[in-house]
Every structure is written in structure tokens, then in C-alpha cells.
Design an enzyme around this catalytic site. Structure first.
Site, short mmCIF file in Angstrom:
data_model
loop_
_atom_site.label_atom_id
_atom_site.label_comp_id
_atom_site.label_asym_id
_atom_site.label_seq_id
_atom_site.Cartn_x
_atom_site.Cartn_y
_atom_site.Cartn_z
N CYS A 155 6.18 28.70 -52.61
CA CYS A 155 5.80 29.88 -51.77
C CYS A 155 7.07 30.89 -51.80
CB CYS A 155 5.27 29.52 -50.63
SG CYS A 155 4.83 30.95 -49.60
N HIS A 173 -3.53 19.70 -49.83
CA HIS A 173 -2.64 20.28 -50.59
C HIS A 173 -1.11 20.10 -50.28
CE1 HIS A 173 -1.72 24.42 -52.34
NE2 HIS A 173 -0.47 24.41 -51.53
N ARG A 209 -2.43 30.10 -59.78
CA ARG A 209 -1.89 30.82 -58.28
C ARG A 209 -0.68 30.36 -57.71
NH1 ARG A 209 -0.76 30.42 -53.22
NH2 ARG A 209 -1.92 28.71 -53.04
N ASP A 210 -0.99 29.12 -57.10
CA ASP A 210 0.20 28.63 -56.47
C ASP A 210 1.51 28.28 -57.31
OD1 ASP A 210 1.62 27.91 -54.02
OD2 ASP A 210 0.59 26.21 -53.47
N ASN A 217 3.87 22.16 -56.50
CA ASN A 217 2.86 21.37 -55.90
C ASN A 217 2.81 19.92 -56.63
OD1 ASN A 217 1.46 24.18 -56.28
ND2 ASN A 217 0.55 23.39 -54.56
N HIS A 240 2.88 19.38 -51.47
CA HIS A 240 3.96 19.71 -52.15
C HIS A 240 4.95 18.69 -52.27
CE1 HIS A 240 3.64 24.44 -53.12
NE2 HIS A 240 2.59 24.20 -52.07
N1 COA Z 1 -3.85 43.49 -51.40
C1 COA Z 1 -3.25 44.49 -51.86
N2 COA Z 1 -2.53 45.49 -51.13
C2 COA Z 1 -2.46 44.95 -49.73
C3 COA Z 1 -3.15 43.81 -49.21
C4 COA Z 1 -3.95 43.20 -50.19
N3 COA Z 1 -4.67 42.03 -49.73
N4 COA Z 1 -2.95 43.72 -47.96
C5 COA Z 1 -1.95 44.74 -47.81
N5 COA Z 1 -1.99 45.59 -48.70
C6 COA Z 1 -0.79 46.80 -48.88
C7 COA Z 1 -1.27 47.96 -47.82
O1 COA Z 1 -2.36 48.69 -48.42
C8 COA Z 1 0.23 48.45 -47.71
O2 COA Z 1 0.46 49.40 -49.20
P1 COA Z 1 1.19 50.66 -48.75
O3 COA Z 1 2.62 50.09 -48.39
O4 COA Z 1 1.26 51.15 -50.24
O5 COA Z 1 0.79 51.41 -47.77
C9 COA Z 1 1.09 47.38 -47.82
O6 COA Z 1 0.44 46.28 -48.52
C10 COA Z 1 1.65 46.87 -46.51
O7 COA Z 1 0.32 46.56 -45.73
P2 COA Z 1 0.45 46.07 -44.27
O8 COA Z 1 -0.96 46.04 -43.61
O9 COA Z 1 1.32 47.16 -43.33
O10 COA Z 1 0.73 44.62 -44.21
P3 COA Z 1 2.46 44.05 -43.98
O11 COA Z 1 3.43 44.64 -44.74
O12 COA Z 1 2.75 43.61 -42.75
O13 COA Z 1 1.97 42.81 -45.09
C11 COA Z 1 0.54 41.12 -46.24
C12 COA Z 1 0.98 41.84 -44.62
C13 COA Z 1 -0.39 40.19 -45.57
C14 COA Z 1 -0.19 42.49 -46.85
C15 COA Z 1 1.66 40.63 -46.71
O14 COA Z 1 2.47 39.81 -46.04
C16 COA Z 1 1.07 39.65 -48.02
O15 COA Z 1 0.25 40.16 -48.78
N6 COA Z 1 1.53 38.64 -47.94
C17 COA Z 1 1.14 37.70 -48.88
C18 COA Z 1 1.65 36.30 -48.75
C19 COA Z 1 1.40 35.42 -50.00
O16 COA Z 1 0.71 35.53 -50.83
N7 COA Z 1 2.05 34.23 -49.74
C20 COA Z 1 1.69 33.06 -50.67
C21 COA Z 1 0.53 32.46 -50.42
S1 COA Z 1 0.10 31.68 -48.80
ZN ZN Z 2 0.92 25.50 -51.71
#
Ligand code: COA
Ligand code: ZN
Length: 298
Positions: free
Chosen positions: A238, A205, A13-14, A247, A207
Site C-alpha cells: 500500500c 488478507h 489491484r493490491d 501480499n 501481507h
Molecule cells: N475516484 C476518483 N477521484 C476521486 C475519488 C474517486 N473515488 N474520490 C475523490 N476523488 C477526487 C475528487 O474528485 C477530488 O478531485 P479534484 O482535486 O480534481 O477536485 C480529489 O479526488 C480529492 O477529493 P477529496 O474528496 O477532497 O478527497 P481527499 O483529498 O481527502 O482524498 C480519497 C480522499 C479517498 C479520495 C483519497 O484519499 C483516495 O483516493 N485514497 C485511496 C487510497 C487507496 O486506494 N489506498 C489503497 C487501497 S486501501
Molecule cells: Zn493489502
């Protein structure tokens, strides 16, 4: 008696989420299988986040569907909102690791949430996870420093830990997402967190962005932490943290701890072999020391 330190492998994952290399789902499953053969019993096998935010984790449901359920491995799914939690439950996650965030700047860019909004989201999601009978853990990201805002107030971290405890989080990781922690900060923050959340079981955790990750592992183990996240090869980072690097490497942690007399249950030569295999499928060198130098005594 030998003290046991458990390592949670976060490479799938990470490790892979920000690597320039692209593994197919089949290659990810081979990575997981190699880690299992090296003795890994608990690993973050994918994340259920927006595929637009982190394209490399878009096939996590397929990865969870493809893992060998006959093996005793606990496959952890990372999630940070309700949609992710529901997708992780549907995918058959054995544990959900929820991401809390300690910094405003990183929180906004990584997950569109402030620290307190990430805790609200955990409160909202925790009942779903408990009802599904899945163990809930959490990681407080950027607990030691935020790439946009700088220093993070330990009171914010301790408050998040207290809320995590109230949400029924069993194990809580302090995450040094951008590799800025020092061993002394690890001790001080751990003490602070345990004052406000005495019932959580701590995991760390780290890095290795600025060279202190192994020293931080040693500090954490010294103050009684028994669970450490690490990624094979030291891959990782990230996408929302500028200049984030990998990591702390699993093989480097295993070498250091086993040489000091701790038990990890992991097979060092097999981890090194897996790190070298990763170089071939990712198309670049990995950063771990042990994959270059080998163990000692030979
Ligand atoms: N899985 C899949 N799709 C997701 C989701 C999830 N958990 N959460 C939101 N979405 C989709 C929504 O359905 C939407 O889709 P669309 O554009 O087709 O309608 C889109 O993502 C945006 O959703 P929204 O609620 O407006 O969120 P956002 O644009 O503010 O983004 C997150 C917020 C949390 C979804 C996004 O920032 C994210 O996934 N971040 C992950 C960061 C990450 O993994 N970092 C590393 C690990 S810490
Ligand atoms: Zn990390």
C-alpha cells in the site's frame, strides 16, 4: 471429502498499485487473462480511488472494459467512497469490495477518514450497491496493527464488523495491511469479530512483510476460514503504509494448501509461469518462494 479453499487473486489491484513497475492497460489485461487460465474465478481487477492518490489504478475503468466477459470470472472493484462506488458500478464491477479502516493514523493518510467515518461512508454507499444488484464485500484494513498508531483495539475491529453486517456486507476480510499479524492473533481476532458479527462470511488478507503470512493462512484455515486473498508472485503493498511489502503469494498458498490435501482449483505450474512473466514485465524479481523453488513432488 476434500475441503475447498477459495483464493481471491488481488494481484491486479493490491499487487500492482504500489509496484515500481508500470504495466500498460494491455499488460494488465494479459495478467488477468493468464490468471484466468490458471483457474482464478474471483479477482480484484482494479480500484476506483483518486488517481492522484493511486496513479497506478487510474486506468481501472479501461481494465474493466477490456476483460473477457465470456469467462466466468467475478471481477471485484475496490472502492472507499461514494464517487468510487459510482465509478465501479458504471465500469461494470461484478462485486464491490469496500475498504473500512481500523486505525486512525492509517485511515487519515490512506483515505482521509477515521474508523467510524469509514463505516458511515459504507452505510451511505451500501444502498447504491444493493440497488445495483452487485454483491458487497468489505475489507477492514490495518485490522492487526496500524503503521502510525501501533496496536489496534480488537473492539474497534469488532464494531466495524458489526456495522458492516448491518450494511449488508456478505463477506468481510480482516486485512493485515502491514504484515504484523501472528497466527494466535488471527484466531483471537476472528473469535472476537464473530461474536459481534456472527452472520458475516470471513475472508483473510495477509501481507508477508514480517514472514508470518503463510502461518497466518494456516491459522485462519484451521479455524474455519474458507476464503483467502493472495497475489501472484507475492507482489503488492500500500502506498500509504511505510515499508509495506507484498501480499502472501498465490502460488505459495496454493502449494501449501494442496500439499496438505485442500482443493483450490488453481493450476500451480500456470501460476508459477505467470509469476515469472510478471518479472519480465515489471522489470524485477518477485518474492514468492514457489516461483524460485518450484512445486514438490516435481
Ligand atoms: N475516484 C476518483 N477521484 C476521486 C475519488 C474517486 N473515488 N474520490 C475523490 N476523488 C477526487 C475528487 O474528485 C477530488 O478531485 P479534484 O482535486 O480534481 O477536485 C480529489 O479526488 C480529492 O477529493 P477529496 O474528496 O477532497 O478527497 P481527499 O483529498 O481527502 O482524498 C480519497 C480522499 C479517498 C479520495 C483519497 O484519499 C483516495 O483516493 N485514497 C485511496 C487510497 C487507496 O486506494 N489506498 C489503497 C487501497 S486501501
Ligand atoms: Zn493489502
Amino acid at each position: 471429502m476434500t475441503r475447498r479453499i477459495d483464493i481471491v487473486e488481488v494481484g491486479p489491484r493490491d499487487g500492482l498499485q504500489n509496484d515500481p513497475g508500470n504495466l500498460t492497460t494491455q499488460q494488465k489485461l494479459e495478467f488477468i487473462q493468464r490468471l484466468e487460465e490458471a483457474g482464478v474465478k474471483r479477482m480484484e481487477s482494479g480500484s476506483f480511488v483518486s488517481p492522484k492518490a493511486v496513479p497506478k489504478m487510474a486506468d481501472s475503468a479501461e481494465v474493466f472494459a477490456g476483460v473477457d466477459r465470456a469467462k466466468p470470472t467475478r471481477h471485484i472493484a475496490l472502492a472507499l467512497n461514494e464517487k468510487g462506488v459510482r465509478r465501479a458500478i458504471d465500469a461494470g464491477a461484478d462485486e464491490i469490495n469496500f475498504v473500512l479502516v481500523a486505525g486512525e493514523g492509517f485511515g487519515k493518510r490512506n483515505q482521509g477518514m477515521s474508523p467510524s467515518e469509514s463505516a458511515d461512508m459504507l452505510m451511505q454507499c451500501a444502498p447504491l450497491i444493493h440497488e445495483a444488484g452487485i454483491p458487497l464485500s468489505a475489507t477492514i484494513s490495518v485490522a492487526f496493527g496500524d503503521p502510525y498508531d501501533g496496536e489496534v483495539d480488537p473492539a474497534v475491529v469488532a464494531n466495524l464488523a458489526a456495522r458492516a453486517q448491518r450494511a449488508g456486507v456478505g463477506e468481510l476480510a480482516l486485512g493485515d495491511t502491514i504484515g504484523v499479524a501472528t497466527p494466535w492473533q488471527v484466531k483471537a481476532l476472528t473469535e472476537r469479530v464473530l461474536m459481534e458479527a456472527p452472520d458475516v462470511f470471513l475472508r483473510m488478507h495477509f501481507h508477508d512483510t514480517r514472514g508470518a503470512a503463510l502461518a497466518n493462512v494456516a491459522a485462519a484455515v484451521d479455524i474455519g476460514v474458507d476464503v483467502i486473498d493472495a497475489s501472484c508472485g507475492g507482489i503488492g503493498g500500500c502506498p500509504f503504509a511505510p515499508a509495506a511489502t507484498g501480499n502472501v503469494a498465490t502460488e505459495d498458498v496454493v502449494y501449501m494448501l494442496e500439499r496438505a490435501g485442500f482443493e483450490t482449483g488453481l493450476d500451480l505450474p500456470k501460476l508459477i509461469e505467470t509469476a515469472k512473466w510478471l518479472e519480465t514485465v515489471l522489470g524485477h524479481e518477485v518474492s514468492s518462494s514457489l516461483s524460485k523453488a518450484g512445486g514438490f513432488p516435481a
